[in-house]
Scaffold this active site. Structure first.
Site, PDB file in Angstrom:
ATOM      1  N   PHE A  30       1.989   2.463   2.090  1.00  0.00           N
ATOM      2  CA  PHE A  30       3.081   2.041   1.199  1.00  0.00           C
ATOM      3  C   PHE A  30       2.521   1.889  -0.203  1.00  0.00           C
ATOM      4  O   PHE A  30       1.528   1.198  -0.407  1.00  0.00           O
ATOM      5  CB  PHE A  30       3.683   0.705   1.663  1.00  0.00           C
ATOM      6  CG  PHE A  30       4.846   0.282   0.808  1.00  0.00           C
ATOM      7  CD1 PHE A  30       6.094   0.882   0.957  1.00  0.00           C
ATOM      8  CD2 PHE A  30       4.686  -0.688  -0.177  1.00  0.00           C
ATOM      9  CE1 PHE A  30       7.162   0.505   0.144  1.00  0.00           C
ATOM     10  CE2 PHE A  30       5.752  -1.066  -0.977  1.00  0.00           C
ATOM     11  CZ  PHE A  30       6.996  -0.466  -0.821  1.00  0.00           C
ATOM     12  N   ASP A  37      -5.360   1.422  -3.534  1.00  0.00           N
ATOM     13  CA  ASP A  37      -4.195   0.587  -3.809  1.00  0.00           C
ATOM     14  C   ASP A  37      -4.492  -0.793  -3.238  1.00  0.00           C
ATOM     15  O   ASP A  37      -4.400  -1.010  -2.034  1.00  0.00           O
ATOM     16  CB  ASP A  37      -2.953   1.207  -3.153  1.00  0.00           C
ATOM     17  CG  ASP A  37      -1.706   0.342  -3.337  1.00  0.00           C
ATOM     18  OD1 ASP A  37      -1.833  -0.835  -3.737  1.00  0.00           O
ATOM     19  OD2 ASP A  37      -0.598   0.844  -3.055  1.00  0.00           O
ATOM     20  N   LYS A  39       1.054  -7.937  -7.022  1.00  0.00           N
ATOM     21  CA  LYS A  39       1.298  -9.071  -6.128  1.00  0.00           C
ATOM     22  C   LYS A  39       0.490 -10.322  -6.538  1.00  0.00           C
ATOM     23  O   LYS A  39       0.880 -10.996  -7.474  1.00  0.00           O
ATOM     24  CB  LYS A  39       1.048  -8.655  -4.678  1.00  0.00           C
ATOM     25  CG  LYS A  39       2.112  -7.644  -4.178  1.00  0.00           C
ATOM     26  CD  LYS A  39       2.283  -7.651  -2.684  1.00  0.00           C
ATOM     27  CE  LYS A  39       3.551  -6.904  -2.260  1.00  0.00           C
ATOM     28  NZ  LYS A  39       3.349  -5.499  -1.930  1.00  0.00           N
TER      29      LYS A  39
HETATM   30  C1  LIG Z   1       3.968  -4.273  -2.431  1.00  0.00           C
HETATM   31  C2  LIG Z   1       3.110  -3.069  -2.546  1.00  0.00           C
HETATM   32  C3  LIG Z   1       3.346  -2.086  -3.533  1.00  0.00           C
HETATM   33  C4  LIG Z   1       4.547  -2.134  -4.441  1.00  0.00           C
HETATM   34  O1  LIG Z   1       4.493  -3.221  -5.314  1.00  0.00           O
HETATM   35  P1  LIG Z   1       5.831  -3.618  -6.133  1.00  0.00           P
HETATM   36  O2  LIG Z   1       5.367  -4.723  -7.034  1.00  0.00           O
HETATM   37  O3  LIG Z   1       6.839  -4.032  -5.129  1.00  0.00           O
HETATM   38  O4  LIG Z   1       6.255  -2.420  -6.877  1.00  0.00           O
HETATM   39  C5  LIG Z   1       2.457  -1.043  -3.632  1.00  0.00           C
HETATM   40  N1  LIG Z   1       1.402  -0.941  -2.820  1.00  0.00           N
HETATM   41  C6  LIG Z   1       1.140  -1.853  -1.863  1.00  0.00           C
HETATM   42  C7  LIG Z   1      -0.077  -1.699  -1.014  1.00  0.00           C
HETATM   43  C8  LIG Z   1       1.998  -2.941  -1.678  1.00  0.00           C
HETATM   44  O5  LIG Z   1       1.746  -3.823  -0.717  1.00  0.00           O
END
Ligand SMILES: *Cc1c(COP(=O)(O)O)cnc(C)c1O
Length: 404
Positions: free
Chosen positions: A140, A225, A254
């Protein structure tokens, strides 16, 4: 007027877009790892705003720095730079592999920036054919069109027209699959050091090492990421630090703002020049309010005491979950790293993570799911021991109801 207007959960279905299905209570106040709703009911928060409230709710130092910055300077745009952004970037550079930082506003925007940077870097150095991005199944990376195209869950990109081309997916933790796919056309390989939404699955150190070697052999950039796994969540400042494998580009969001919306993309002096003046930007990116808060978050989190505390709390929580499970047999395994924990439902309870979330809420504890079969916990990194104990008791009540 706005203060006295009465609103309730029912208003959501009337005035808000229907893309979310929020729970039936509306929280109005938070303190530490506790939340209270409109009715005054109290909840222990093991969800942490989806791994965002890294220091709990209303941390006094964050409240102090935010209000002080609010009285000083909110926004200037990128026509100017600002002191909080320069301080935060300097501290991130000092604390990581990175030499350069770009501030943006969300995880998706940080990843969007990372993918654009990788393509532009490869374009400038090797030509337009080197544009392919390899990502992992079930990964994700956010909800913009580019990030859902790179993300490994087709349901998030279906129905939004042609996806962005030049992207392929390979199974996570499977080096042979990546070796078979990577080529001189690959500009970047992107992965989460711990897959969060995909079920809380850590990458092995050997896998990360082998991915690094494959990227080097094919002049491809390695992107981590760390939107969910970073900022102390796994017991190190960033999850890549467990393996010692450094990426070329890393994204953080986050937990970095502790609840204030801010995100960052970090990279090296070798890669950074590809985003030369005018190639990319964001009006709010590097906003002084967000940077001031994130600077304090980083100061607090990046200490041995705090990170050791994450590992201690993790051990307490995991041991508690295993004890619950000895009694109730609902989980097949408890996995994860630090305070990013996934309790995988056993055969009999598959598909019930959403139901467990709702039962837990009615027992006064907030948990997350990561897909239908995994109960995910991402509490504050400083959640008190007593709150963990209480939360486990409430979770036990919820799981007993499930078994009824
Ligand atoms: C939550 C998340 C995102 C997206 O972040 P947003 O602030 O919601 O755009 C991207 N990568 C990972 C691994 C995530 O957990």
């Amino acid at each position: 007027m706005s203060q006295s207007m009465q609103v309730s959960r029912a208003d959501f279905d009337r005035v808000m877009m229907p893309n979310y299905a929020p729970v039936d209570m509306v929280p109005v106040r938070g303190q530490g790892s506790r939340l209270w709703d409109q009715e005054g009911r109290e909840y222990i928060d093991l969800a942490g705003g989806i791994a965002v409230n890294s220091l709990g709710h209303a941390h006094p130092e964050l409240v102090e720095v935010l209000t002080r910055q609010a009285q000083q300077l909110w926004h200037v745009s990128n026509i100017m730079t600002n002191e909080p952004a320069l301080r935060l970037a300097s501290k991130l550079v000092a604390a990581t592999f990175a030499e350069r930082v770009l501030f943006v506003n969300s995880g998706a925007e940080a990843n969007e920036s990372a993918f654009k940077l990788a393509r532009r870097w490869a374009h400038d150095n090797f030509g337009p054919d080197k544009h392919e991005i390899i990502a992992c199944s079930n990964s994700f990376h956010g909800r913009t069109l580019f990030t859902v195209s790179v993300g490994g869950q087709a349901k998030y990109s279906q129905g939004f027209g042609p996806a962005i081309a030049g992207i392929s997916h390979v199974p996570y933790n499977d080096i042979a699959a990546l070796e078979a796919r990577i080529s001189e056309r690959t500009c970047a390989v992107v992965l989460e050091p711990v897959q969060g939404e995909g079920g809380v699955i850590p990458a092995t150190a050997e896998y990360l090492q082998a991915v690094r070697e494959l990227c080097d052999r094919h002049d491809a950039l390695l992107i981590f990421d760390e939107v969910q796994s970073g900022m102390g969540r796994t017991g190190k400042l960033f999850a890549y630090m467990h393996s010692g494998v450094a990426p070329d580009i890393m994204t953080s969001a986050k937990g970095i703002g502790g609840g204030f919306p801010i995100a960052a993309m970090l990279t090296t002096d070798r890669v950074a020049p590809a985003l030369s003046v005018g190639t990319h930007g964001s009006t709010y990116g590097g906003n002084p309010l967000g940077c001031a808060v994130a600077e304090r978050v980083l100061d607090i989190i990046n200490t041995p005491q705090l990170l050791d505390g994450v590992n201690e709390r993790s051990a307490q929580l995991v041991a508690g979950l295993r004890t619950l499970n000895d009694e109730l047999g609902v989980f097949s395994t408890v996995r994860g790293q630090g305070l990013l924990i996934g309790a995988v439902l056993s055969e009999r309870y598959q598909g019930k993570a959403g139901q467990i979330m709702r039962l837990a809420q009615s027992e006064g504890v907030l948990v997350l799911q990561a897909g239908p079969d995994v109960v995910r916990l991402a509490p504050s990194l400083i959640i008190p021991e007593a709150d963990i104990r209480d939360a486990l008791g409430r979770l036990r009540s919820a799981l007993l109801k499930l078994a009824e």
